[in-house]
Design a protein around this motif. Structure first.
Motif, PDB file in Angstrom:
ATOM      1  N   THR A  29      46.214  40.075  21.397  1.00  0.00           N
ATOM      2  CA  THR A  29      46.598  41.195  22.256  1.00  0.00           C
ATOM      3  C   THR A  29      47.035  42.359  21.376  1.00  0.00           C
ATOM      4  O   THR A  29      47.476  42.174  20.237  1.00  0.00           O
ATOM      5  CB  THR A  29      47.768  40.834  23.200  1.00  0.00           C
ATOM      6  N   TYR A  31      48.639  46.666  22.198  1.00  0.00           N
ATOM      7  CA  TYR A  31      49.007  47.581  23.285  1.00  0.00           C
ATOM      8  C   TYR A  31      49.111  49.028  22.816  1.00  0.00           C
ATOM      9  O   TYR A  31      49.412  49.910  23.603  1.00  0.00           O
ATOM     10  CB  TYR A  31      50.353  47.146  23.904  1.00  0.00           C
ATOM     11  N   LEU A  48      42.695  42.139  23.329  1.00  0.00           N
ATOM     12  CA  LEU A  48      43.019  42.102  24.751  1.00  0.00           C
ATOM     13  C   LEU A  48      44.217  43.019  24.990  1.00  0.00           C
ATOM     14  O   LEU A  48      45.288  42.808  24.409  1.00  0.00           O
ATOM     15  CB  LEU A  48      43.384  40.670  25.183  1.00  0.00           C
ATOM     16  N   GLY A  50      46.582  43.141  27.148  1.00  0.00           N
ATOM     17  CA  GLY A  50      47.054  42.193  28.158  1.00  0.00           C
ATOM     18  C   GLY A  50      48.134  42.795  29.036  1.00  0.00           C
ATOM     19  O   GLY A  50      48.887  43.682  28.610  1.00  0.00           O
ATOM     20  N   ASP A  51      48.227  42.245  30.252  1.00  0.00           N
ATOM     21  CA  ASP A  51      49.350  42.685  31.096  1.00  0.00           C
ATOM     22  C   ASP A  51      50.652  42.058  30.609  1.00  0.00           C
ATOM     23  O   ASP A  51      51.723  42.336  31.150  1.00  0.00           O
ATOM     24  CB  ASP A  51      49.079  42.400  32.582  1.00  0.00           C
ATOM     25  N   SER A  52      50.561  41.241  29.542  1.00  0.00           N
ATOM     26  CA  SER A  52      51.769  40.789  28.844  1.00  0.00           C
ATOM     27  C   SER A  52      52.520  41.999  28.276  1.00  0.00           C
ATOM     28  O   SER A  52      53.679  41.871  27.854  1.00  0.00           O
ATOM     29  CB  SER A  52      51.418  39.800  27.730  1.00  0.00           C
ATOM     30  N   ASP A  90      43.275  43.998  30.876  1.00  0.00           N
ATOM     31  CA  ASP A  90      43.694  43.239  32.065  1.00  0.00           C
ATOM     32  C   ASP A  90      43.801  44.134  33.291  1.00  0.00           C
ATOM     33  O   ASP A  90      44.406  45.221  33.224  1.00  0.00           O
ATOM     34  CB  ASP A  90      45.089  42.630  31.824  1.00  0.00           C
ATOM     35  N   LYS A 120      39.603  41.998  32.462  1.00  0.00           N
ATOM     36  CA  LYS A 120      39.912  40.587  32.717  1.00  0.00           C
ATOM     37  C   LYS A 120      40.720  40.505  33.998  1.00  0.00           C
ATOM     38  O   LYS A 120      41.552  41.381  34.275  1.00  0.00           O
ATOM     39  CB  LYS A 120      40.697  39.992  31.530  1.00  0.00           C
ATOM     40  N   HIS A 144      40.097  34.179  33.871  1.00  0.00           N
ATOM     41  CA  HIS A 144      41.338  33.617  33.320  1.00  0.00           C
ATOM     42  C   HIS A 144      41.792  32.500  34.256  1.00  0.00           C
ATOM     43  O   HIS A 144      42.142  32.763  35.405  1.00  0.00           O
ATOM     44  CB  HIS A 144      42.389  34.739  33.217  1.00  0.00           C
ATOM     45  N   VAL A 187      39.241  32.914  29.757  1.00  0.00           N
ATOM     46  CA  VAL A 187      40.466  32.464  29.077  1.00  0.00           C
ATOM     47  C   VAL A 187      40.954  31.203  29.768  1.00  0.00           C
ATOM     48  O   VAL A 187      41.014  31.138  30.999  1.00  0.00           O
ATOM     49  CB  VAL A 187      41.561  33.559  29.132  1.00  0.00           C
ATOM     50  N   GLU A 189      44.277  29.001  29.817  1.00  0.00           N
ATOM     51  CA  GLU A 189      45.659  29.062  29.348  1.00  0.00           C
ATOM     52  C   GLU A 189      46.424  27.796  29.719  1.00  0.00           C
ATOM     53  O   GLU A 189      46.474  27.394  30.887  1.00  0.00           O
ATOM     54  CB  GLU A 189      46.359  30.308  29.937  1.00  0.00           C
ATOM     55  N   ILE A 210      44.363  29.481  24.978  1.00  0.00           N
ATOM     56  CA  ILE A 210      45.742  29.737  24.527  1.00  0.00           C
ATOM     57  C   ILE A 210      46.520  28.529  25.035  1.00  0.00           C
ATOM     58  O   ILE A 210      46.667  28.333  26.236  1.00  0.00           O
ATOM     59  CB  ILE A 210      46.301  31.100  25.012  1.00  0.00           C
ATOM     60  N   VAL A 220      43.218  32.882  21.521  1.00  0.00           N
ATOM     61  CA  VAL A 220      43.955  34.141  21.696  1.00  0.00           C
ATOM     62  C   VAL A 220      45.452  33.859  21.582  1.00  0.00           C
ATOM     63  O   VAL A 220      45.914  32.798  21.990  1.00  0.00           O
ATOM     64  CB  VAL A 220      43.645  34.814  23.062  1.00  0.00           C
ATOM     65  N   VAL A 222      49.370  36.178  21.819  1.00  0.00           N
ATOM     66  CA  VAL A 222      50.062  37.445  22.056  1.00  0.00           C
ATOM     67  C   VAL A 222      50.629  37.900  20.708  1.00  0.00           C
ATOM     68  O   VAL A 222      51.293  37.124  20.012  1.00  0.00           O
ATOM     69  CB  VAL A 222      51.178  37.254  23.108  1.00  0.00           C
TER      70      VAL A 222
HETATM   71  O1  KIV Z   1      48.258  39.259  29.174  1.00  0.00           O
HETATM   72  C1  KIV Z   1      48.017  38.487  28.225  1.00  0.00           C
HETATM   73  O2  KIV Z   1      48.540  38.626  27.112  1.00  0.00           O
HETATM   74  C2  KIV Z   1      47.101  37.379  28.466  1.00  0.00           C
HETATM   75  C3  KIV Z   1      46.950  36.348  27.383  1.00  0.00           C
HETATM   76  C4  KIV Z   1      48.104  35.429  27.388  1.00  0.00           C
HETATM   77  C5  KIV Z   1      45.665  35.623  27.481  1.00  0.00           C
HETATM   78  O3  KIV Z   1      46.500  37.302  29.499  1.00  0.00           O
END
Ligand code: KIV
Length: 271
Positions: A29, A31, A48, A50-52, A90, A120, A144, A187, A189, A210, A220, A222
């Motif tokens: 990931t 950002y 990615l 990610g929405d993380s 995401d 995703k 996912h 993905v 998870e 993951i 993958v 984070v």
């Molecule tokens: O948002 C994210 O970081 C994810 C990963 C954990 C695959 O979807």
């Protein structure tokens, strides 16, 4: 004579070829611009967005609060930093679950406004219409399955998913349905390694794991977890490659001490 410096970009087709040739896919990931640039130059295959970001960038407890506008901001910054890797963005919670028209509109915003290469979304059978619609519009979709953090309040915990036979059977079916609907990768998870192996072998599209063992077609993590920026999160599946938290803490303490002692700036560090 001009030197051909053209870079071979990673596309969804590259990933299919990697699976077919047995080459594992690396995904992290990111950002923001600066980390995306470092990861891309290091040779990562996929970034990615990610929405993380909701957790590690904004400090929320779950991924639910992050908005489509905020995801677009992060993705724009990442895309400015890369030259070679594939960027997956995401779709955040609330931007695709209501119906496939809304899902397509959200995916189009991401593609138009960020320059990312694909989206995703989480889920199987329940999001199939949206996957088909988005794919029909020419937008590559990554699925996912397994632990899907946007449904955390349905499950109540972040424990390993699909340990029971009925949940494992649904996951296998969902993976095939996503593939049929045109997803280019999935993905997986936090599911048992044996199940991830079975799913990976049953698909011609790649799986990215993951916490899903070594038989997925790629892995993958984070970035904040693997770089040790966030040191409180220590699940069994995580390998931590750096301890940035400790290094930054030491550097900041040294800086504070240098300022207080008037050691910084010295004569060479001024005009
Ligand atoms: O948002 C994210 O970081 C994810 C990963 C954990 C695959 O979807």
């Amino acid at each position: 004579m001009s030197v051909n410096k053209e870079i071979k970009k990673v596309t969804t087709h590259t990933l299919q070829k990697m699976k077919a040739g047995g080459e594992k896919i690396s995904m992290l990931t990111a950002y923001d611009f600066s980390f995306a640039k470092i990861f891309d130059q290091a040779g990562i295959d996929i970034i990615l967005v990610g929405d993380s970001a909701s957790n590690v960038m904004a400090g929320h407890e779950t991924t639910l609060p992050i908005t489509l506008d905020q995801m677009i901001y992060h993705a724009q910054s990442v895309v400015r930093g890369i030259n070679r890797c594939l960027v997956v963005v995401d779709l955040p919670f609330g931007s695709y679950q209501s119906n496939s028209q809304i899902a397509l509109a959200s995916a189009i915003r991401i593609m138009k406004e960020t320059g990312g290469h694909s989206i995703k979304l989480e889920g199987g059978e329940e999001v199939l219409d949206s996957v088909s619609k988005i794919v029909s519009a020419g937008i590559p979709v990554m699925g996912h399955l397994g632990l899907t953090p946007q449904s955390i309040y349905k499950f109540g915990t972040y424990t390993v998913r699909a340990k029971e036979a009925d949940e494992a059977a649904k996951l296998k079916k969902d993976a095939l349905l996503l593939q049929e609907a045109g997803a280019f990768a999935i993905v997986l998870e936090k599911i048992p390694a044996a199940l991830a192996k079975e799913v990976s072998e049953s698909l011609h599209i790649p799986t990215i794991g993951i916490g899903a063992g070594n038989n997925c077609d790629g892995q993958v993590l984070v970035m904040h977890d693997m770089l040790g920026i966030n040191t409180e999160f220590k699940p069994r599946f995580l390998r931590q490659y750096l301890n940035i938290q400790e290094q930054v803490d030491n550097a900041v303490k040294k800086y504070i001490a240098d300022v207080k002692s008037k050691d910084f700036p010295n004569e060479q560090e001024q005009y």
